[in-house]
Write an enzyme that holds these catalytic residues in place. Structure first.
Site, short mmCIF file in Angstrom:
data_model
loop_
_atom_site.label_atom_id
_atom_site.label_comp_id
_atom_site.label_asym_id
_atom_site.label_seq_id
_atom_site.Cartn_x
_atom_site.Cartn_y
_atom_site.Cartn_z
N THR A 206 1.86 0.21 -3.90
CA THR A 206 1.43 1.04 -1.87
C THR A 206 2.05 2.47 -1.95
O THR A 206 1.11 3.28 -0.78
CB THR A 206 3.10 0.19 -1.78
OG1 THR A 206 2.59 -0.99 -1.75
CG2 THR A 206 2.91 0.48 -0.25
N ARG B 22 -5.36 -6.57 -7.07
CA ARG B 22 -4.46 -5.62 -6.69
C ARG B 22 -3.55 -4.36 -7.71
O ARG B 22 -3.98 -3.06 -8.08
CB ARG B 22 -3.10 -6.46 -6.55
CG ARG B 22 -3.47 -7.20 -5.81
CD ARG B 22 -2.48 -6.98 -4.22
NE ARG B 22 -0.94 -6.30 -4.56
CZ ARG B 22 -0.38 -6.44 -3.04
NH1 ARG B 22 -1.20 -6.18 -2.13
NH2 ARG B 22 0.97 -6.14 -3.55
N PHE C 21 7.88 0.43 10.31
CA PHE C 21 6.68 1.47 10.02
C PHE C 21 5.60 0.28 11.39
O PHE C 21 4.46 0.92 10.90
CB PHE C 21 5.82 1.50 9.21
CG PHE C 21 6.44 0.35 8.07
CD1 PHE C 21 4.80 -0.31 7.45
CD2 PHE C 21 7.72 -0.82 7.18
CE1 PHE C 21 5.41 -1.30 6.81
CE2 PHE C 21 7.19 -1.13 6.15
CZ PHE C 21 6.19 -1.66 6.04
N GLU D 211 -6.29 -14.87 4.77
CA GLU D 211 -7.04 -13.52 4.97
C GLU D 211 -8.60 -13.97 4.78
O GLU D 211 -8.71 -13.23 6.07
CB GLU D 211 -5.98 -12.22 3.67
CG GLU D 211 -4.87 -11.86 3.82
CD GLU D 211 -4.45 -11.01 2.86
OE1 GLU D 211 -4.80 -10.48 2.88
OE2 GLU D 211 -3.37 -10.69 3.02
N TYR E 92 -1.18 -8.42 9.66
CA TYR E 92 -0.07 -8.18 9.39
C TYR E 92 1.59 -8.51 9.21
O TYR E 92 2.57 -8.20 9.83
CB TYR E 92 0.16 -6.54 9.21
CG TYR E 92 -0.80 -4.99 8.01
CD1 TYR E 92 -0.48 -5.53 6.94
CD2 TYR E 92 -0.79 -4.46 9.15
CE1 TYR E 92 -0.93 -5.06 5.91
CE2 TYR E 92 -2.04 -3.42 7.64
CZ TYR E 92 -2.12 -3.82 6.38
OH TYR E 92 -2.61 -3.39 5.19
N LYS F 255 -9.52 0.39 4.63
CA LYS F 255 -9.04 0.79 5.79
C LYS F 255 -9.17 2.24 5.88
O LYS F 255 -10.07 3.00 5.49
CB LYS F 255 -7.58 1.29 5.49
CG LYS F 255 -6.35 -0.12 4.92
CD LYS F 255 -5.35 -0.04 4.49
CE LYS F 255 -4.64 -0.03 3.93
NZ LYS F 255 -3.17 -0.67 3.42
N HIS G 75 -6.48 -2.29 1.03
CA HIS G 75 -6.06 -3.86 1.77
C HIS G 75 -6.29 -4.30 0.45
O HIS G 75 -7.29 -5.04 0.62
CB HIS G 75 -5.57 -4.04 3.09
CG HIS G 75 -5.60 -5.64 2.73
ND1 HIS G 75 -4.04 -5.83 2.61
CD2 HIS G 75 -5.59 -6.83 2.62
CE1 HIS G 75 -3.72 -6.94 2.64
NE2 HIS G 75 -5.22 -7.43 2.31
N ASN H 11 -3.19 4.77 2.38
CA ASN H 11 -3.25 4.91 0.92
C ASN H 11 -4.58 3.66 1.22
O ASN H 11 -4.69 2.90 -0.89
CB ASN H 11 -1.73 3.53 0.31
CG ASN H 11 -1.73 2.48 1.22
OD1 ASN H 11 -2.62 2.09 2.14
ND2 ASN H 11 -0.69 1.10 0.56
N ARG I 172 -5.61 4.26 -5.36
CA ARG I 172 -4.64 5.00 -4.68
C ARG I 172 -4.11 5.83 -5.56
O ARG I 172 -3.68 7.52 -5.16
CB ARG I 172 -3.02 3.76 -4.29
CG ARG I 172 -3.50 2.71 -3.47
CD ARG I 172 -2.09 1.85 -3.47
NE ARG I 172 -2.79 0.50 -1.58
CZ ARG I 172 -2.12 -0.04 -1.53
NH1 ARG I 172 -1.54 -0.43 -2.55
NH2 ARG I 172 -1.67 -0.70 -0.63
#
Ligand code: IDP
Ligand code: MG
Length: 148
Positions: A91, A85, A57, A126, A49, A9, A115, A112, A102
């Site tokens: 998160t 993951r 948020f 995605e 998203y 990101k 993704h 963070n 993270r």
């Protein structure tokens, strides 16, 4: 072979962590199937998203994902979705264990860094959102017989 979508990101790009994070996936034994540097449009961010639309948020998250360029990647390998993951961590960077991406580099819930798709079904959707099929490269690596 299972595939997953990974986004570095805009905070990861701004903080010059592209090489650090990408190197971890490479060394794990995952294989790169797609890679691009993208300035996400509002419409792409909203589609990506969509599941979070309506949450407090959401607007801030869309602003964040469109605030600068993102690195979009497709990684493949055995259990690629779950493996990525695990490597990302939780998160919230502050609650994410050391050793995770993270956990090592983020203190924030929103900012963070990364993704990763959370299921093979979402990964397929995605990947289709961020890549055209002709942008994905099918290949093998010379060390494949050593990797599960
Ligand atoms: P994930 O990225 O670990 O799968 P999700 O719950 O799917 O987490 O949330 C998507 C993204 O939205 C997170 O990575 C983070 O950037 C942001 N986010 C999630 N929860 C919050 C929150 O409570 N406040 C601010 N941003 C959040
Ligand atoms: Mg998620």
């Amino acid at each position: 072979m299972q595939q997953t979508l990974i986004l570095l990101k805009p905070d990861a790009v701004q903080r010059r962590l592209i090489g650090e994070v990408t190197g971890r996936f490479e060394r794990k034994g995952l294989r790169l199937a797609g890679l691009k540097f993208v300035q996400a449009s509002r419409s792409l961010a909203e589609s990506h998203y969509a599941v979070h639309k309506g949450k407090p948020f959401y607007e801030s998250l869309i602003q964040f994902l469109t605030s600068g360029p993102t690195v979009a990647m497709v990684w493949e390998g055995r259990e690629a979705v779950a493996v990525c993951r695990l490597m990302m961590g939780a998160t919230d960077g502050a609650k994410s264990p050391p050793g995770t991406i993270r956990g090592d580099f983020s203190l924030s819930v929103q900012n963070n860094l990364i993704h990763g798709s959370d299921s093979p079904e979402n990964a397929a959707a995605e990947i289709a959102l961020w890549f055209e099929s002709k942008e994905l490269v099918s290949h093998t690596t010379t060390d494949s017989k050593w990797i599960g």
